[in-house]
Every structure is written in structure tokens, then in C-alpha cells.
Motif scaffolding. Structure first.
Motif, PDB file in Angstrom:
ATOM      1  N   HIS A  90       0.867  -1.183   0.000  1.00  0.00           N
ATOM      2  CA  HIS A  90       0.000   0.000   0.000  1.00  0.00           C
ATOM      3  C   HIS A  90       0.900   1.229   0.000  1.00  0.00           C
ATOM      4  O   HIS A  90       1.760   1.384   0.870  1.00  0.00           O
ATOM      5  N   GLN A  91       0.718   2.072  -0.997  1.00  0.00           N
ATOM      6  CA  GLN A  91       1.539   3.271  -1.125  1.00  0.00           C
ATOM      7  C   GLN A  91       0.717   4.382  -1.757  1.00  0.00           C
ATOM      8  O   GLN A  91       0.053   4.167  -2.784  1.00  0.00           O
ATOM      9  N   SER A  92       0.723   5.555  -1.120  1.00  0.00           N
ATOM     10  CA  SER A  92       0.003   6.736  -1.627  1.00  0.00           C
ATOM     11  C   SER A  92      -1.471   6.442  -1.866  1.00  0.00           C
ATOM     12  O   SER A  92      -2.060   6.896  -2.846  1.00  0.00           O
ATOM     13  N   GLY A  93      -2.041   5.639  -0.991  1.00  0.00           N
ATOM     14  CA  GLY A  93      -3.458   5.334  -1.091  1.00  0.00           C
ATOM     15  C   GLY A  93      -3.821   4.319  -2.145  1.00  0.00           C
ATOM     16  O   GLY A  93      -5.016   4.107  -2.423  1.00  0.00           O
ATOM     17  N   MET A  94      -2.838   3.665  -2.761  1.00  0.00           N
ATOM     18  CA  MET A  94      -3.096   2.670  -3.793  1.00  0.00           C
ATOM     19  C   MET A  94      -2.469   1.336  -3.405  1.00  0.00           C
ATOM     20  O   MET A  94      -1.478   1.286  -2.673  1.00  0.00           O
ATOM     21  N   ARG A  95      -3.064   0.262  -3.927  1.00  0.00           N
ATOM     22  CA  ARG A  95      -2.593  -1.080  -3.627  1.00  0.00           C
ATOM     23  C   ARG A  95      -1.924  -1.691  -4.850  1.00  0.00           C
ATOM     24  O   ARG A  95      -2.397  -1.544  -5.975  1.00  0.00           O
ATOM     25  N   SER A  96      -0.809  -2.364  -4.620  1.00  0.00           N
ATOM     26  CA  SER A  96      -0.166  -3.137  -5.678  1.00  0.00           C
ATOM     27  C   SER A  96       0.190  -4.511  -5.129  1.00  0.00           C
ATOM     28  O   SER A  96       0.309  -4.704  -3.917  1.00  0.00           O
ATOM     29  N   ILE A  97       0.376  -5.475  -6.049  1.00  0.00           N
ATOM     30  CA  ILE A  97       0.644  -6.858  -5.681  1.00  0.00           C
ATOM     31  C   ILE A  97       1.956  -7.277  -6.337  1.00  0.00           C
ATOM     32  O   ILE A  97       2.118  -7.106  -7.557  1.00  0.00           O
ATOM     33  N   GLY A  98       2.894  -7.803  -5.557  1.00  0.00           N
ATOM     34  CA  GLY A  98       4.156  -8.182  -6.180  1.00  0.00           C
ATOM     35  C   GLY A  98       5.176  -8.734  -5.216  1.00  0.00           C
ATOM     36  O   GLY A  98       4.838  -9.360  -4.206  1.00  0.00           O
ATOM     37  N   TYR A  99       6.444  -8.467  -5.526  1.00  0.00           N
ATOM     38  CA  TYR A  99       7.562  -9.045  -4.792  1.00  0.00           C
ATOM     39  C   TYR A  99       8.637  -7.979  -4.567  1.00  0.00           C
ATOM     40  O   TYR A  99       8.804  -7.076  -5.385  1.00  0.00           O
ATOM     41  N   LYS A 100       9.371  -8.110  -3.490  1.00  0.00           N
ATOM     42  CA  LYS A 100      10.504  -7.228  -3.237  1.00  0.00           C
ATOM     43  C   LYS A 100      11.746  -8.079  -2.949  1.00  0.00           C
ATOM     44  O   LYS A 100      11.644  -9.253  -2.596  1.00  0.00           O
ATOM     45  N   GLY A 101      12.904  -7.471  -3.100  1.00  0.00           N
ATOM     46  CA  GLY A 101      14.159  -8.190  -2.828  1.00  0.00           C
ATOM     47  C   GLY A 101      14.537  -9.104  -3.969  1.00  0.00           C
ATOM     48  O   GLY A 101      15.316  -8.755  -4.835  1.00  0.00           O
ATOM     49  N   GLU A 102      13.980 -10.282  -3.978  1.00  0.00           N
ATOM     50  CA  GLU A 102      14.196 -11.213  -5.081  1.00  0.00           C
ATOM     51  C   GLU A 102      13.014 -12.161  -5.176  1.00  0.00           C
ATOM     52  O   GLU A 102      12.272 -12.358  -4.206  1.00  0.00           O
ATOM     53  N   VAL A 103      12.842 -12.731  -6.358  1.00  0.00           N
ATOM     54  CA  VAL A 103      11.766 -13.694  -6.564  1.00  0.00           C
ATOM     55  C   VAL A 103      12.244 -14.728  -7.575  1.00  0.00           C
ATOM     56  O   VAL A 103      12.956 -14.411  -8.536  1.00  0.00           O
ATOM     57  N   VAL A 104      11.876 -15.966  -7.329  1.00  0.00           N
ATOM     58  CA  VAL A 104      12.141 -17.065  -8.254  1.00  0.00           C
ATOM     59  C   VAL A 104      10.795 -17.521  -8.803  1.00  0.00           C
ATOM     60  O   VAL A 104       9.917 -17.951  -8.045  1.00  0.00           O
ATOM     61  N   LEU A 105      10.616 -17.392 -10.120  1.00  0.00           N
ATOM     62  CA  LEU A 105       9.382 -17.817 -10.776  1.00  0.00           C
ATOM     63  C   LEU A 105       9.633 -19.153 -11.470  1.00  0.00           C
ATOM     64  O   LEU A 105      10.289 -19.209 -12.525  1.00  0.00           O
TER      65      LEU A 105
END
Length: 264
Positions: A90-105
Motif C-alpha cells: 500500500h503506497q500513496s493510497g493505492m494497492r499493488s501486488i508483487g515481490y521485493k528483494g528477489e523472486v524465483v518464478l
């Protein structure tokens, strides 16, 4: 929110032109993985992000940029991406979905030449975000060995972090109620499932990529998780909702659940 989605790429492009690239922000590689008994190959896309940066899940929310994969040019028939459970930001009143740092897909790859080494080549357009959200392209390539190679612990760990299925999570029923709204359609999903700890977040997707889905509101009512949202066609046209194509991901403390289709 539709206006924000339309303007976001326009905001991002000048930033890229000035900065001249963000290869120092995200590093991408293919982990070659191992060959499966049926002839498919298990590999993975490994993204490592600089501190403070994040990237996005397949349904990134109105504040994110959806990833686009192009696997042409290799020796493959198809590539299926498996998505580990994402985080909600949640940032600036908006929502996003994801990953931080690193991700293995994890990538399950169907090959053209069974029993031989095969080349996997990809061009992936992703969104990366810190103070602003920017589109970025990465190119990856690797040889997938036909013999040898034990299961990669990083890929195995990522597969273990893929959301539970509805059956695995004990979901008993999903009832979807559809109504008319001032700007399209409303959807209320009543999910009969065990209650988890923490405040629940839900992501709702449809089988039609031209249908825009608003950020849902989610709450517990007795033994049911209730998720409500609004839907409208990108072109403003009328549309029919295929309940069997509705996909609901429930994200809460310590677990995520992938629910495919409404019972009714």
C-alpha cells in the motif's frame, strides 16, 4: 482508477528516457533446473532487485505494471509460469501486488526435442517500482540439460510457496452474486473456507483480459470470506461474466489460496 491505468505508462516513459536504463536495479537470470520424468523441464526465472525496489505479480493492481513474457526463439513448445504467493503493498493510497528483494518464478517448459539439451530464450517486460513505477525489459537465455541435474533447492522452495488450491485450503463453496452497477457490473463472492489470521486481501481476475476489475473489499462474515468488487469493460461495452472463469486469490498472514471458478 481506469484513468490512472491509462496514464501510468505515459508517466514512466520519460523517466526511462532520462535515466537510460535500469540494469543496475534488477538482475535477471534463468536457472536451468532439471528434466522431469514426462520429458518436460523445470527451470526458473530468478529476479534480484536493488534495496527498496519491487516488481509485480501477474495481476499487479491499479498501481502496478503486469509482466509480459515472450519465449519465442528458443527450442520450446510452451512455458508455464508458476507464481509464488505475492505480497500486498500500500503506497500513496493505492494497492499493488508483487515481490521485493528477489523472486524465483518456476517455469514448466514443454520441449520440442525430448531427450536433448534445449535452449530457452525469453524477453520479459516487467514493471519495477520504488518512488515511481517504470517499465523495464530483461533478456534471458539458458541451455536446459537433458541429463543430470538434481532438483534446484531455490526452484523447489519457490514451488512450495505457490498458493494452495481451493481443495488444499479446505474451501467448501464459492458463491458469486452478480449485479448491475452505475459503471458496469458488481460482483460479490462468498467463500466458505477456514478463517485465517490477519486481515484478508483478495485479488479477483476474470477470463477476459478486457474486463477491468476494481480493488476488492474483503471481510469475514461468520464462516465466510466476503469479497466485493466492480467490473467494467475497457471499451465501455456491455459484457457477460463467465463465473467459471473467475479467479480469486486470497492473501493473508502466512498463506495464500488460489480459487478457480465460482460454484454458482
Amino acid at each position: 482508477m481506469k484513468i490512472i491505468r491509462a496514464l501510468l505508462p505515459l508517466v514512466c516513459l520519460p523517466a526511462i528516457a532520462v535515466a537510460g536504463g535500469y540494469d543496475d536495479v534488477v538482475q535477471a537470470e534463468l536457472r536451468p533446473g532439471w528434466r522431469l520424468p514426462n520429458g518436460d523441464h523445470m527451470a526458473a526465472l530468478h529476479l534480484t532487485l536493488a534495496p527498496g525496489w519491487k516488481t509485480y505479480w501477474r495481476a499487479p493492481g491499479d498501481a502496478g505494471i503486469p509482466p509480459i513474457f515472450d519465449w519465442r526463439g528458443g527450442q520450446t513448445r510452451a512455458v508455464e509460469v508458476h507464481w509464488p504467493a505475492p505480497h500486498v503493498f500500500h503506497q500513496s493510497g493505492m494497492r499493488s501486488i508483487g515481490y521485493k528483494g528477489e523472486v524465483v518464478l518456476p517455469l514448466r517448459v514443454s520441449l520440442r526435442n525430448l531427450g536433448k539439451d534445449s535452449r530457452l530464450r525469453g524477453v520479459i517486460d516487467i514493471g519495477i517500482c520504488k518512488d515511481v513505477c517504470l517499465p523495464h525489459r530483461v533478456r534471458v537465455e539458458a541451455i536446459l540439460p537433458a541429463s543430470g541435474g538434481k532438483p534446484d533447492p531455490m526452484i523447489a522452495a519457490a514451488m512450495a510457496d505457490v498458493p494452495f488450491s481451493a481443495a488444499e485450503a479446505g474451501v467448501k463453496a464459492v458463491k458469486c452474486e452478480v449485479g448491475l452497477g452505475s459503471d458496469g457490473m458488481t460482483l460479490k463472492a462468498r467463500i466458505n473456507m477456514p478463517r485465517s489470521s490477519g486481515a484478508p486481501e483478495t485479488v479477483i481476475e476474470t477470463a477476459d483480459p478486457n474486463v477491468w476489475v476494481a480493488e476488492p473489499t474483503s471481510r469475514w462474515e461468520g464462516g465466510q470470506l466476503v469479497s466485493e468488487t466492480r467490473l467494467s469493460h475497457m471499451d465501455g461495452a456491455a459484457f457477460a461474466l463467465d463465473r467459471s472463469g473467475v479467479r480469486i486469490t486470497v492473501i493473508s498472514s502466512g498463506m495464500a489460496v488460489d480459487i478457480k471458478g465460482c460454484d454458482r
